[in-house]
Design a protein around this motif. Structure first.
Motif, PDB file in Angstrom:
ATOM      1  N   GLN A 199      13.840   9.813  20.599  1.00 34.19           N
ATOM      2  CA  GLN A 199      14.979  10.488  19.990  1.00 34.19           C
ATOM      3  C   GLN A 199      16.197  10.173  20.848  1.00 34.19           C
ATOM      4  O   GLN A 199      16.107  10.180  22.081  1.00 34.19           O
ATOM      5  CB  GLN A 199      14.752  12.002  19.914  1.00 34.19           C
ATOM      6  N   ALA A 200      17.319   9.901  20.200  1.00 34.03           N
ATOM      7  CA  ALA A 200      18.485   9.469  20.981  1.00 34.03           C
ATOM      8  C   ALA A 200      19.775   9.762  20.233  1.00 34.03           C
ATOM      9  O   ALA A 200      19.800   9.883  19.004  1.00 34.03           O
ATOM     10  CB  ALA A 200      18.389   7.975  21.280  1.00 34.03           C
ATOM     11  N   THR A 201      20.854   9.833  21.017  1.00 35.99           N
ATOM     12  CA  THR A 201      22.200   9.885  20.471  1.00 35.99           C
ATOM     13  C   THR A 201      22.687   8.457  20.290  1.00 35.99           C
ATOM     14  O   THR A 201      22.559   7.615  21.187  1.00 35.99           O
ATOM     15  CB  THR A 201      23.135  10.642  21.423  1.00 35.99           C
ATOM     16  N   THR A 202      23.230   8.165  19.112  1.00 32.04           N
ATOM     17  CA  THR A 202      23.719   6.822  18.812  1.00 32.04           C
ATOM     18  C   THR A 202      25.095   6.910  18.167  1.00 32.04           C
ATOM     19  O   THR A 202      25.558   7.996  17.798  1.00 32.04           O
ATOM     20  CB  THR A 202      22.774   6.070  17.853  1.00 32.04           C
ATOM     21  N   THR A 203      25.703   5.753  17.980  1.00 30.79           N
ATOM     22  CA  THR A 203      26.998   5.713  17.299  1.00 30.79           C
ATOM     23  C   THR A 203      26.890   6.112  15.839  1.00 30.79           C
ATOM     24  O   THR A 203      27.910   6.355  15.189  1.00 30.79           O
ATOM     25  CB  THR A 203      27.589   4.305  17.406  1.00 30.79           C
ATOM     26  N   ALA A 204      25.674   6.189  15.320  1.00 32.81           N
ATOM     27  CA  ALA A 204      25.454   6.642  13.940  1.00 32.81           C
ATOM     28  C   ALA A 204      24.913   8.065  13.899  1.00 32.81           C
ATOM     29  O   ALA A 204      24.430   8.518  12.859  1.00 32.81           O
ATOM     30  CB  ALA A 204      24.492   5.695  13.228  1.00 32.81           C
ATOM     31  N   GLY A 205      24.980   8.776  15.035  1.00 32.78           N
ATOM     32  CA  GLY A 205      24.464  10.135  15.105  1.00 32.78           C
ATOM     33  C   GLY A 205      23.124  10.189  15.826  1.00 32.78           C
ATOM     34  O   GLY A 205      22.611   9.177  16.309  1.00 32.78           O
ATOM     35  N   ASP A 206      22.560  11.378  15.894  1.00 34.64           N
ATOM     36  CA  ASP A 206      21.261  11.551  16.543  1.00 34.64           C
ATOM     37  C   ASP A 206      20.159  11.025  15.622  1.00 34.64           C
ATOM     38  O   ASP A 206      20.166  11.306  14.412  1.00 34.64           O
ATOM     39  CB  ASP A 206      21.008  13.025  16.852  1.00 34.64           C
ATOM     40  N   ILE A 207      19.219  10.286  16.197  1.00 35.98           N
ATOM     41  CA  ILE A 207      18.146   9.717  15.383  1.00 35.98           C
ATOM     42  C   ILE A 207      16.786   9.938  16.041  1.00 35.98           C
ATOM     43  O   ILE A 207      16.679  10.108  17.255  1.00 35.98           O
ATOM     44  CB  ILE A 207      18.327   8.201  15.142  1.00 35.98           C
ATOM     45  N   ASP A 208      15.759   9.965  15.214  1.00 31.52           N
ATOM     46  CA  ASP A 208      14.378   9.745  15.632  1.00 31.52           C
ATOM     47  C   ASP A 208      14.067   8.307  15.244  1.00 31.52           C
ATOM     48  O   ASP A 208      14.203   7.939  14.067  1.00 31.52           O
ATOM     49  CB  ASP A 208      13.449  10.719  14.916  1.00 31.52           C
ATOM     50  N   PHE A 209      13.691   7.495  16.199  1.00 33.64           N
ATOM     51  CA  PHE A 209      13.565   6.054  15.952  1.00 33.64           C
ATOM     52  C   PHE A 209      12.620   5.757  14.786  1.00 33.64           C
ATOM     53  O   PHE A 209      12.954   4.960  13.902  1.00 33.64           O
ATOM     54  CB  PHE A 209      13.090   5.346  17.219  1.00 33.64           C
ATOM     55  N   TYR A 210      11.445   6.357  14.763  1.00 29.88           N
ATOM     56  CA  TYR A 210      10.491   6.089  13.691  1.00 29.88           C
ATOM     57  C   TYR A 210      11.057   6.476  12.328  1.00 29.88           C
ATOM     58  O   TYR A 210      10.894   5.746  11.345  1.00 29.88           O
ATOM     59  CB  TYR A 210       9.180   6.838  13.939  1.00 29.88           C
ATOM     60  N   GLU A 211      11.697   7.642  12.268  1.00 31.64           N
ATOM     61  CA  GLU A 211      12.268   8.073  10.993  1.00 31.64           C
ATOM     62  C   GLU A 211      13.388   7.143  10.563  1.00 31.64           C
ATOM     63  O   GLU A 211      13.511   6.788   9.383  1.00 31.64           O
ATOM     64  CB  GLU A 211      12.787   9.504  11.107  1.00 31.64           C
ATOM     65  N   TRP A 212      14.209   6.726  11.520  1.00 35.87           N
ATOM     66  CA  TRP A 212      15.312   5.805  11.203  1.00 35.87           C
ATOM     67  C   TRP A 212      14.776   4.460  10.722  1.00 35.87           C
ATOM     68  O   TRP A 212      15.277   3.885   9.747  1.00 35.87           O
ATOM     69  CB  TRP A 212      16.189   5.617  12.440  1.00 35.87           C
ATOM     70  N   ALA A 213      13.742   3.949  11.369  1.00 36.14           N
ATOM     71  CA  ALA A 213      13.189   2.641  11.013  1.00 36.14           C
ATOM     72  C   ALA A 213      12.526   2.664   9.649  1.00 36.14           C
ATOM     73  O   ALA A 213      12.621   1.699   8.883  1.00 36.14           O
ATOM     74  CB  ALA A 213      12.188   2.191  12.079  1.00 36.14           C
ATOM     75  N   GLY A 214      11.850   3.774   9.320  1.00 37.07           N
ATOM     76  CA  GLY A 214      11.168   3.860   8.041  1.00 37.07           C
ATOM     77  C   GLY A 214      10.156   2.746   7.866  1.00 37.07           C
ATOM     78  O   GLY A 214       9.369   2.448   8.770  1.00 37.07           O
TER      79      GLY A 214
END
Length: 213
Positions: free
Chosen positions: A13-28
């Motif tokens: 889980q991280a803060t990014t320029t696109a907001g906070d993400i969960d990597f697995y959820e973001w990757a899909g």
């Protein structure tokens, strides 16, 4: 621990320029190119992230998401994105992870103390939809990466995942491919490769590139 081919990419889980993400959820269900850069506001990195932004259409048509990371803070990332867009004539739409505590960089082995104890090196991970690592590359700080090569690798991986073939040296999209040596049954070969093949050696059989599965 060094991540190797076939390992499961660590989630984070991280803060990014696109907001906070969960990597697995973001990757899909997408393929992912996850790459680190040594620092914001540096020349080689600026050209690299600009190149990735310009290749968005090429990545999209292959079902690939891109995500970058360094140990800089989120405010630096946002400020630097403006410079990238200005100098590289593009729009940065992919997220950049702010990894100030180095937790993600350490999980992926992106800190190489003999090269730099404080910054990430130029690491690249290609991760498939099952979250398996399919390629790792590490470049020195002064050498910008060849993102056309990463597109070529994606093409090869997606092709070879769907067919019993391998790609020869310097293969490009549309070139002949190699029938894997483990495939022996002539009926199956004829069914899989209706355009036929050229046998150079029993273990080296070339066939026109099949359509992606």
């Amino acid at each position: 621990m060094t991540l190797q081919l076939g390992d499961t990419a660590p989630n984070f889980q991280a803060t990014t320029t696109a907001g906070d993400i969960d990597f697995y959820e973001w990757a899909g269900d997408s393929w992912v190119i996850f790459f680190s850069h040594p620092a914001d506001y540096t020349p080689v990195c600026t050209t690299e992230l600009g190149t990735v932004a310009r290749y968005k259409e090429d990545f999209d048509k292959r079902g690939v998401k891109t995500i970058a990371i360094s140990v800089d803070g989120i405010e630096d990332h946002h400020g630097w994105v403006k410079d990238i867009e200005e100098t590289q004539d593009t729009t940065v739409e992919f997220p950049i992870v702010a990894d100030e505590d180095k937790s993600v960089a350490n999980a992926y082995g992106m800190i190489h103390p003999k090269a730099d104890t404080t910054a990430t090196v130029r690491s690249v991970f290609i991760i498939d939809p099952d979250k398996k690592i399919r390629l790792t590359l590490t470049y020195p700080a002064a050498t910008g990466r060849n993102f056309k090569e990463l597109l070529r690798v994606i093409d090869a991986l997606q092709l070879t995942d769907g067919h019993k073939v391998a790609t020869p040296a310097n293969w490009e999209q549309g070139d002949d491919v190699i029938i894997v040596p483990s495939l022996k049954d002539e009926d199956e070969i004829a069914r899989r490769f209706p355009k036929g093949y050229q046998e150079i050696k029993p273990y080296l059989r070339l066939t026109p590139q099949p359509d992606k599965a």
